[in-house]
Structure formats: C-alpha cells, structure tokens
Design a protein around this motif. Structure first.
Motif, short mmCIF file in Angstrom:
data_model
loop_
_atom_site.label_atom_id
_atom_site.label_comp_id
_atom_site.label_asym_id
_atom_site.label_seq_id
_atom_site.Cartn_x
_atom_site.Cartn_y
_atom_site.Cartn_z
N GLY A 183 -13.43 -6.00 33.58
CA GLY A 183 -13.84 -4.59 33.50
C GLY A 183 -13.79 -4.07 32.08
N GLU A 184 -12.74 -4.45 31.34
CA GLU A 184 -12.63 -4.02 29.95
C GLU A 184 -13.72 -4.65 29.10
OE1 GLU A 184 -8.70 -4.68 28.44
OE2 GLU A 184 -7.82 -3.11 29.68
N ALA A 185 -14.03 -5.93 29.38
CA ALA A 185 -15.11 -6.60 28.63
C ALA A 185 -16.44 -5.92 28.91
CB ALA A 185 -15.18 -8.08 29.02
N PHE A 186 -16.68 -5.55 30.16
CA PHE A 186 -17.92 -4.84 30.50
C PHE A 186 -17.97 -3.49 29.79
CE2 PHE A 186 -20.29 -1.96 33.31
CZ PHE A 186 -21.53 -2.60 33.28
N ALA A 187 -16.84 -2.78 29.81
CA ALA A 187 -16.79 -1.47 29.14
C ALA A 187 -16.97 -1.65 27.64
CB ALA A 187 -15.46 -0.78 29.43
N PHE A 188 -16.36 -2.67 27.04
CA PHE A 188 -16.52 -2.93 25.61
C PHE A 188 -17.98 -3.23 25.29
CE2 PHE A 188 -16.65 -5.91 22.03
CZ PHE A 188 -16.03 -5.15 21.06
N ARG A 189 -18.64 -4.06 26.11
CA ARG A 189 -20.05 -4.40 25.88
C ARG A 189 -20.90 -3.14 25.98
NH1 ARG A 189 -21.96 -8.38 30.03
NH2 ARG A 189 -19.82 -8.93 29.69
N ARG A 190 -20.65 -2.32 26.99
CA ARG A 190 -21.41 -1.09 27.15
C ARG A 190 -21.21 -0.17 25.95
NH1 ARG A 190 -19.19 1.13 31.88
NH2 ARG A 190 -17.84 2.30 30.53
N GLU A 191 -19.95 -0.04 25.51
CA GLU A 191 -19.66 0.81 24.35
C GLU A 191 -20.24 0.21 23.08
OE1 GLU A 191 -18.26 3.90 24.13
OE2 GLU A 191 -18.40 3.83 26.33
N ALA A 192 -20.23 -1.12 22.98
CA ALA A 192 -20.81 -1.77 21.80
C ALA A 192 -22.30 -1.53 21.74
CB ALA A 192 -20.50 -3.26 21.83
N LYS A 193 -22.98 -1.64 22.90
CA LYS A 193 -24.42 -1.36 22.94
C LYS A 193 -24.69 0.09 22.57
CE LYS A 193 -25.94 -4.76 26.37
NZ LYS A 193 -26.46 -4.95 27.70
N ARG A 194 -23.89 1.00 23.12
CA ARG A 194 -24.08 2.41 22.82
C ARG A 194 -23.84 2.68 21.33
NH1 ARG A 194 -21.55 7.07 22.30
NH2 ARG A 194 -19.45 6.38 22.67
N ALA A 195 -22.78 2.05 20.78
CA ALA A 195 -22.49 2.23 19.35
C ALA A 195 -23.61 1.65 18.50
CB ALA A 195 -21.16 1.59 19.00
N ARG A 196 -24.16 0.51 18.92
CA ARG A 196 -25.26 -0.10 18.16
C ARG A 196 -26.48 0.82 18.20
NH1 ARG A 196 -26.89 -5.57 20.42
NH2 ARG A 196 -28.43 -4.35 21.53
N ARG A 197 -26.76 1.40 19.38
CA ARG A 197 -27.90 2.31 19.47
C ARG A 197 -27.66 3.55 18.60
NH1 ARG A 197 -27.66 2.93 25.09
NH2 ARG A 197 -27.72 0.81 25.79
N VAL A 198 -26.44 4.05 18.65
CA VAL A 198 -26.12 5.24 17.85
C VAL A 198 -26.28 4.90 16.37
CG1 VAL A 198 -24.26 6.79 17.13
CG2 VAL A 198 -24.66 6.37 19.56
N MET A 199 -25.76 3.76 15.95
CA MET A 199 -25.87 3.36 14.55
C MET A 199 -27.33 3.12 14.18
SD MET A 199 -23.00 3.67 13.31
CE MET A 199 -23.06 2.88 11.75
N TRP A 200 -28.07 2.47 15.06
CA TRP A 200 -29.49 2.24 14.80
C TRP A 200 -30.21 3.57 14.65
CZ3 TRP A 200 -33.97 3.45 17.47
CH2 TRP A 200 -35.13 2.85 17.01
N TRP A 201 -29.89 4.49 15.53
CA TRP A 201 -30.53 5.79 15.49
C TRP A 201 -30.17 6.51 14.20
CZ3 TRP A 201 -34.51 7.56 17.82
CH2 TRP A 201 -34.79 8.91 17.81
N LYS A 202 -28.91 6.43 13.81
CA LYS A 202 -28.51 7.07 12.57
C LYS A 202 -29.19 6.41 11.37
CE LYS A 202 -23.97 8.92 13.59
NZ LYS A 202 -22.56 8.89 13.30
N VAL A 203 -29.25 5.10 11.37
CA VAL A 203 -29.89 4.39 10.28
C VAL A 203 -31.39 4.73 10.28
CG1 VAL A 203 -30.52 2.08 9.41
CG2 VAL A 203 -28.20 2.55 10.17
N SER A 204 -32.02 4.76 11.44
CA SER A 204 -33.44 5.08 11.52
C SER A 204 -33.67 6.52 11.07
CB SER A 204 -33.99 4.97 12.94
OG SER A 204 -33.67 3.81 13.56
N THR A 205 -32.84 7.41 11.51
CA THR A 205 -33.02 8.82 11.13
C THR A 205 -32.78 9.00 9.64
OG1 THR A 205 -31.50 9.10 13.01
CG2 THR A 205 -32.69 10.98 12.30
N ASN A 206 -31.78 8.36 9.10
CA ASN A 206 -31.50 8.45 7.68
C ASN A 206 -32.62 7.80 6.88
OD1 ASN A 206 -29.14 9.83 7.90
ND2 ASN A 206 -27.82 8.01 7.72
N ALA A 207 -33.16 6.73 7.33
CA ALA A 207 -34.25 6.07 6.61
C ALA A 207 -35.50 6.94 6.69
CB ALA A 207 -34.50 4.68 7.20
N GLY A 208 -35.69 7.57 7.84
CA GLY A 208 -36.85 8.45 8.00
C GLY A 208 -36.73 9.68 7.14
#
Length: 199
Positions: A170-195
């Motif tokens: 369960g913790e591994a699933f939660a970590f993966r979910r949070e990692a994906k969310r953090a990656r999307r957030v970082m991607w979005w921030k990087v994309s927005t900053n680059a834009g």
C-alpha cells in the motif's frame, strides 16, 4: 522402593513334572503349584486361581504348563506377559526336547532365566506393554502439541509478514501515485516556466 507388581514364584512343567522353577519366597507356593498342576486340564488354556493374597496365573500351551505366583495387586496383564515371555524363552532354548525331559532337568540353567525375567517383569515399567505404549503415545502427543504450537507461532509470524507486506505494498502504491503526481507537477512547473520565459 515398593514393588507393586511383584512376581514371587514361577515354573515350567510338563503335566505334573516340573522341569524348572524359581522362587523368591519361602512358604508353600511350590506345594500349591503341584496341587494345581495335578488338576489342570491337558488342553491349551489360560487361567488364574486365587490363594489368600496371591494369584496363580497359568498358561498351558503345546503340552507345557507355565505358572507364576504373584501378589494380588499385580493383576493379570503383567503375569501373562511374563508367562508368554517365559514360553518364548523356553521354546527357543529347548525346542521339543522337553517331551523326554525328567523332573528338574532344566532347573540349573532355566531357573536363572526365570529369576531374571521375574525381576524384569516385577521392576521394569517398560515390561508392561500397555503402560509403555501409553507412555509412548503421551510422548508423541506432547511432540505433536509442540509442533502444532510451532506451526501456529509460525502462522502468526506469517500473518504478521502478510500484514507487513500488504502495508508495504500500500505504501509503495501511494509512493508511486505521489511520485507520478510530483512528476506531473514538476513537469507542469517546468513547462510553465519555459513557456513564460520563452514567450
């Protein structure tokens, strides 16, 4: 040490002819045994007679009589186990030679065997087959209970391991979910900053 299953006198006879005997007591045991031998039927039998506080156990087999006198408290089981043992010992030593034997012919050698077997059946707890088997069953039961307790203990540990594995999963699933969310957030921030900076 009190001996509760005491065998006191024994003999092997062909009809009324005593071939070997041993006595651990003084008294009239031999005279009573002779009277019993004179009145016994010739066919194979097992019988017990009581005389005061003593019991005379008799086994007639293949023309031979095996007799022992025991304390009344000894009961029949040990006495007849003793008689079977004496029969086996006697037949293995002398075979069919007893048919022509004279009175007390085997007494010198076989009275010692009678004495040893009487001591064994009187004093050794393992001589009583039923009690020995009961003891062995108790030991097996104790071992089985111990093994079951170990299996249950192992089962509890397995249950704990399964619970920990499920929790970790369960913790591994939660970590993966949070990692994906953090990656999307970082991607979005990087994309927005680059834009913002490129625009």
């Amino acid at each position: 040490m009190a001996q509760r299953n005491k065998l006191l006198y024994s003999l092997v006879a062909r009809g009324a002819v005593i071939l070997a005997e041993h006595s651990d007591v003084s008294g009239n045991a031999a005279q009573i045994a002779i009277r019993i031998l004179e009145r016994l039927p010739a066919e194979d039998t097992r019988v017990t007679y009581t005389q005061e506080r003593h019991m005379f156990h008799i086994m007639v087999h293949a023309g031979l009589t095996y007799l022992c006198m025991a304390e009344e408290a000894a009961g029949r089981r040990i006495a007849f186990a003793f008689l079977e043992d004496v029969k086996d010992n006697f037949m293995s030593r002398y075979g069919r030679t007893y048919r022509e034997a004279i009175a007390y012919e085997y007494n010198t050698d076989f009275s010692r065997v009678l004495q040893q077997r009487m001591e064994y059946f009187s004093n050794d707890p393992s001589a009583d087959v039923i009690n020995r088997v009961r003891g062995e069953i108790t030991q097996v039961k104790d071992i089985m209970i111990e093994n079951i307790e170990k299996v249950l203990d192992r089962g509890e540990r397995l249950d704990l391991l399964v619970d920990k594995t499920e929790h970790l999963q369960g913790e591994a699933f939660a970590f993966r979910r949070e990692a994906k969310r953090a990656r999307r957030v970082m991607w979005w921030k990087v994309s927005t900053n680059a834009g913002c900076s490129g625009g």
